[in-house]
Design a protein around this motif. Structure first.
Motif, short mmCIF file in Angstrom:
data_model
loop_
_atom_site.label_atom_id
_atom_site.label_comp_id
_atom_site.label_asym_id
_atom_site.label_seq_id
_atom_site.Cartn_x
_atom_site.Cartn_y
_atom_site.Cartn_z
N UNK A 264 -7.51 0.16 -24.72
CA UNK A 264 -7.61 1.07 -25.86
C UNK A 264 -6.83 2.35 -25.61
N UNK A 265 -6.86 2.85 -24.38
CA UNK A 265 -6.10 4.05 -24.04
C UNK A 265 -4.61 3.80 -24.22
N UNK A 266 -4.12 2.68 -23.71
CA UNK A 266 -2.70 2.35 -23.82
C UNK A 266 -2.28 2.22 -25.29
N UNK A 267 -3.10 1.57 -26.10
CA UNK A 267 -2.78 1.40 -27.52
C UNK A 267 -2.76 2.75 -28.23
N UNK A 268 -3.75 3.60 -27.96
CA UNK A 268 -3.83 4.91 -28.62
C UNK A 268 -2.62 5.77 -28.28
N UNK A 269 -2.26 5.83 -26.99
CA UNK A 269 -1.13 6.66 -26.57
C UNK A 269 0.18 6.09 -27.11
N UNK A 270 0.36 4.76 -27.01
CA UNK A 270 1.59 4.15 -27.49
C UNK A 270 1.76 4.36 -28.99
N UNK A 271 0.69 4.20 -29.76
CA UNK A 271 0.78 4.39 -31.21
C UNK A 271 1.10 5.84 -31.56
N UNK A 272 0.47 6.78 -30.83
CA UNK A 272 0.75 8.20 -31.07
C UNK A 272 2.21 8.52 -30.78
N UNK A 273 2.74 7.99 -29.69
CA UNK A 273 4.13 8.27 -29.33
C UNK A 273 5.10 7.64 -30.31
N UNK A 274 4.77 6.45 -30.82
CA UNK A 274 5.62 5.83 -31.83
C UNK A 274 5.65 6.70 -33.09
N UNK A 275 4.48 7.20 -33.49
CA UNK A 275 4.42 8.07 -34.68
C UNK A 275 5.26 9.33 -34.48
N UNK A 276 5.16 9.93 -33.29
CA UNK A 276 5.92 11.15 -33.03
C UNK A 276 7.41 10.87 -32.90
#
Length: 495
Positions: free
Chosen positions: A218-230
């Motif tokens: 879940x941590x990896x998914x949350x960080x990866x999704x946030x970075x893709x958005x940014x």
């Protein structure tokens, strides 16, 4: 099991009792080799990437070659830090080196840009283990007084790579296959792994090993999704950005729920919330935003506004990269006199001082002035980064030092991503207000001509970049304010 319980279950073993002093130089050599792999990867690939992209095609994916690496590294840094606390530094480090080298070999064999991006993701996962654990190993083996000096040496690795990377990348593209841009790291990685296997010794683990797989995912998914958005904000459609943000929010909420119920959580909120660690990480995040602003927009100013070549712009930026290890070395020599908090404050003061120099730049300015501001900010980063790592490693006991160290590197990487998105938005909005588009800026940077039309574009770029420099200064001031919140931490190391 809470972090304090883990620490209690694993009584401290002084490094000297585990490893003879004479073996520490070999481990340090392995650490520097591991850090060198990560450091030179950025500079050598960025130099050769235009030619690689021209041969592989699909230029629309160009930026993702870099974003994929940073995304994977940031998303896995904290996970590997926790794994190192559970299973030991050496096995996790060796796994990271193995993953990195596997990705390196595959990058050289890439047949298309999408394949190269996938292989760069693999490299980034390996880097997520190597960088934080190399710094953690230094924290395990050296006293806090010695760590400052060693951190200066590690910072010099980045300075050396900034000089060697572009040179090596250019020579490889001219005289050999582009695959060697990646494969040049293979002997370095194998040498680092051999030294870690031969000389890194650790105290026996007494804690019960329990891996929070759901929390890590879940941590990896949350960080990866946030970075893709940014990363995609402003370039992709709003559906992509909003979709990625939605995934990040949902994954983050599920992550918090999972961590509160996990027996041994992937991220110990109590550890991250300790005032020394929380404030040092806040400073790392803000300083990461400052540095990415400088590295992204100063070369653009020197080329597009001052009208100098890319080589001159590179030298102006190199002043920061060279100032960083110098600042780290000076900080190490004075940390006993200044204290950890005083050392961080000294560096935090230099950041806005350097930022103010960029406000003095004009269309007739010398690039030497830009280099001077860059140098001052580099010196400040040397102080801040050195003190930040020392504060965190001194606050955390050995059983949680891997996770604590990784949290600091994660904060700086996340700050770089946030800074690139926020400062890029400042630039784009300012240019859009006067009707200047990306193609006009690209033409100005490529041609360097001085027609009437280009003069108008140059003036608009000058104004927009000055607004960006004001934003960088504001973030630098916020970094100083964050440093003022860092409490005094005694130099006596905890183990």
């Amino acid at each position: 099991m809470p972090p304090d319980s883990i620490a209690a279950a694993a009584p401290p073993v002084p490094p000297a009792e585990v490893m003879p002093r004479g073996q520490r130089p070999f481990v340090l050599a392995a650490v520097m080799a591991g850090m060198f792999m990560i450091a030179i990867e950025a500079t050598i690939v960025s130099t050769a990437m235009p030619q690689i992209a021209a041969r592989l095609g699909d230029l629309q994916y160009y930026s993702w070659v870099f974003s994929a690496f940073l995304l994977a590294q940031t998303a896995t840094t904290v996970i590997f830090g926790k794994l190192a606390d559970l299973f030991g530094r050496r096995p996790v480090l060796l796994a990271g080196i193995g993953i990195f080298l596997a990705g390196t070999v595959l990058c050289g064999l890439a047949w298309s840009m999408p394949a190269l991006i996938v292989f760069r993701l693999i490299q980034g996962v390996g880097a997520g283990a190597i960088q934080p654990l190399c710094i953690t190993v230094v924290g395990d083996l050296y006293s806090v007084q010695e760590r400052g000096r060693i951190q200066g040496w590690l910072a010099s690795v980045w300075g050396i790579s900034s000089v060697l990377g572009p040179l090596a990348g250019g020579l490889i593209i001219q005289h050999a296959s582009w695959a060697w841009v990646f494969w040049i790291n293979i002997p370095v990685g194998l040498g680092a792994a051999a030294l870690f296997i031969g000389f890194l010794r650790e105290p026996p683990a007494h804690a019960v090993r329990s891996l929070d797989v759901a929390g890590a995912a879940l941590f990896a998914v949350a960080v990866a999704a946030l970075m893709i958005a940014l990363t995609e904000a402003g370039s992709a459609g709003p559906a992509v950005t909003l979709g990625a943000l939605a995934v990040a929010v949902v994954a983050a909420l599920l992550f918090v729920w999972q961590e509160r119920r996990a027996h041994d959580p992937m991220v110990a909120f109590a550890l991250w919330a300790r005032r020394p660690i929380a404030t040092a990480n806040a400073v790392a995040l803000l300083s990461g935003m400052t540095v990415i602003g400088l590295t992204t927009f100063l070369p653009m100013y020197v080329q597009g506004v001052l009208g100098h070549s890319a080589l001159v712009a590179g030298f102006a930026l190199t002043a920061m990269v060279l100032g960083w290890p110098i600042g780290a070395t000076v900080a190490a020599r004075n940390v006993t006199r200044l204290g950890l908090r005083g050392t961080m404050l000294a560096g935090a003061v230099l950041l806005p001082l350097g930022g103010m120099v960029f406000l003095l730049l004009g269309q007739g300015s010398s690039p030497v002035l830009a280099g001077a501001g860059s140098l001052v900010m580099g010196l400040g980063m040397g102080f801040v980064s050195n003190a930040g790592i020392l504060i965190i490693q001194t606050t955390a006991v050995r059983a949680e030092r891997g996770a604590a160290t990784a949290s600091n590197i994660f904060s700086r990487n996340l700050g770089s991503t946030l800074g690139a998105a926020a400062l890029g938005a400042v630039l784009n909005l300012s240019l859009a207000r006067v009707g200047v588009g990306p193609e006009q800026i690209r033409h100005l940077l490529d041609q360097g001509t001085a027609t009437a039309g280009d003069a108008l574009v140059r003036g608009a770029l000058d104004h927009a970049l000055h607004l960006t420099f004001w934003a960088i200064l504001a973030i630098a001031v916020a970094t100083l304010l964050g440093a003022l919140l860092v409490p005094k931490v005694p130099l006596a190391a905890r183990d």
